[in-house]
Design a protein around this motif. Sequence first.
Motif, short mmCIF file in Angstrom:
data_model
loop_
_atom_site.label_atom_id
_atom_site.label_comp_id
_atom_site.label_asym_id
_atom_site.label_seq_id
_atom_site.Cartn_x
_atom_site.Cartn_y
_atom_site.Cartn_z
N ILE A 144 -32.06 20.07 1.61
CA ILE A 144 -31.17 18.91 1.58
C ILE A 144 -30.80 18.53 3.00
N GLY A 145 -30.93 17.26 3.32
CA GLY A 145 -30.53 16.74 4.62
C GLY A 145 -29.27 15.92 4.47
N TYR A 192 -36.62 14.20 12.14
CA TYR A 192 -36.92 15.55 11.62
C TYR A 192 -36.29 15.75 10.25
N LEU A 193 -35.00 15.40 10.13
CA LEU A 193 -34.29 15.58 8.86
C LEU A 193 -34.96 14.81 7.73
N LEU A 194 -35.31 13.55 7.98
CA LEU A 194 -35.91 12.71 6.94
C LEU A 194 -37.27 13.23 6.50
N SER A 195 -38.03 13.72 7.44
CA SER A 195 -39.39 14.18 7.12
C SER A 195 -39.41 15.53 6.44
N GLN A 196 -38.33 16.31 6.57
CA GLN A 196 -38.30 17.67 6.02
C GLN A 196 -37.56 17.79 4.69
N SER A 197 -36.73 16.81 4.36
CA SER A 197 -35.80 16.97 3.24
C SER A 197 -36.36 16.51 1.90
N ASP A 198 -36.02 17.28 0.86
CA ASP A 198 -36.33 16.88 -0.52
C ASP A 198 -35.22 15.99 -1.07
N ALA A 226 -39.16 12.67 -2.41
CA ALA A 226 -37.77 12.82 -1.99
C ALA A 226 -36.83 11.98 -2.85
N PHE A 227 -35.55 12.37 -2.84
CA PHE A 227 -34.51 11.69 -3.60
C PHE A 227 -33.38 11.36 -2.63
N LEU A 228 -33.03 10.08 -2.53
CA LEU A 228 -32.01 9.61 -1.59
C LEU A 228 -30.70 9.34 -2.32
N ILE A 229 -29.61 9.84 -1.76
CA ILE A 229 -28.28 9.62 -2.33
C ILE A 229 -27.42 8.90 -1.30
N ASN A 230 -26.88 7.74 -1.65
CA ASN A 230 -25.99 7.02 -0.74
C ASN A 230 -24.58 6.97 -1.32
N LEU A 231 -23.68 7.73 -0.67
CA LEU A 231 -22.27 7.74 -1.05
C LEU A 231 -21.43 7.21 0.11
#
Length: 320
Positions: A144-145, A192-198, A226-231
């Motif tokens: 998780i990033g 780096y974070l975007l490319s590595q995170s599920d 990947a799954f993106l969460i925007n809070l």
Amino acid sequence: MKQMNIVAITGMDLTYLQENLPKELNNRIQFHWFKSSKEASAHLANADVIVTAGKMNPDIMKQTPNLKWLQTLSAGVDKLPLQELAERNIVLTNARGVHTIQMSEFTLSLMLQWVRKTNLLHERQQQHMWDDQLSVGELYGKTIGIIGAGAIGEAVARKAKAFDMKVIGLNRSGVPHPAYDSTVSGEEGLVYLLSQSDFVVLLLPSTAKTKGFMTKEHIALLKPNAFLINLARGDVLDEQALITALQERKLAGAALDVFQQEPLPADSPLWSMENVILTPHIAGSSARYTERVSSIFYHNLVAILEGSEMMNKVDLTEGY
């Protein structure tokens, strides 16, 4: 001694805040609560303090010549007149930290909802369909990033570690934090974070510097699964680029609690996308919200009366 005149203007239920004011303040303040600025108009000229829930009619500033302090009951301050507050040397304090528990729980619930396919299982239930061949995933071993590694991000990280996830946090300094397996900063760290995170969770404040933070190019760096969460806020990412990536299956899914336009327009394609979870800007909601925000207000009220240190003072230049 002149009593401090406090005017609260919000549709929030402030019954708890009123009923639990520290007794030692009873003779030092006058507290008035109104649901609209129109109702409050007769009290504004004498107001030393305004309490708001994050939005404020700009005309209020013209009607409050004695205003010394503005307390917002939200964490975000992007809908407040920051420049005018700065010009008049008015102190702004927010409710930073009040969302930590509920938003971190909400984040984990969204990830579990996605991997365990609870939406699909609910559909099967409504259809009276017994589908024991449905393949579900798990959080174990996933990365998780967290973009915006503040108090909420730290709480998300600690809960994610309980599921044996790897955690990458992005902050401005890149200084390591024990809640994260690794901490990064800057554009290189973001890539780096975007490319590595599920899973990627956006928890940034909305400021002039964070608007459009997640560009089309950044979204393209995410893994196809990947799954993106925007809070955070709807304006921190390119919403149309996200929609396109989801439609073209270049991104597996997204959970969105905030949008560029709220309420979300009825004609938005997001409503009908099966790989999107939508919620109506309620990630920070909690039955205990008023109780938690009241403790911040009480502290600051005592502080301004006694000349001690207030908490959650907002840098009016930076916007958080």
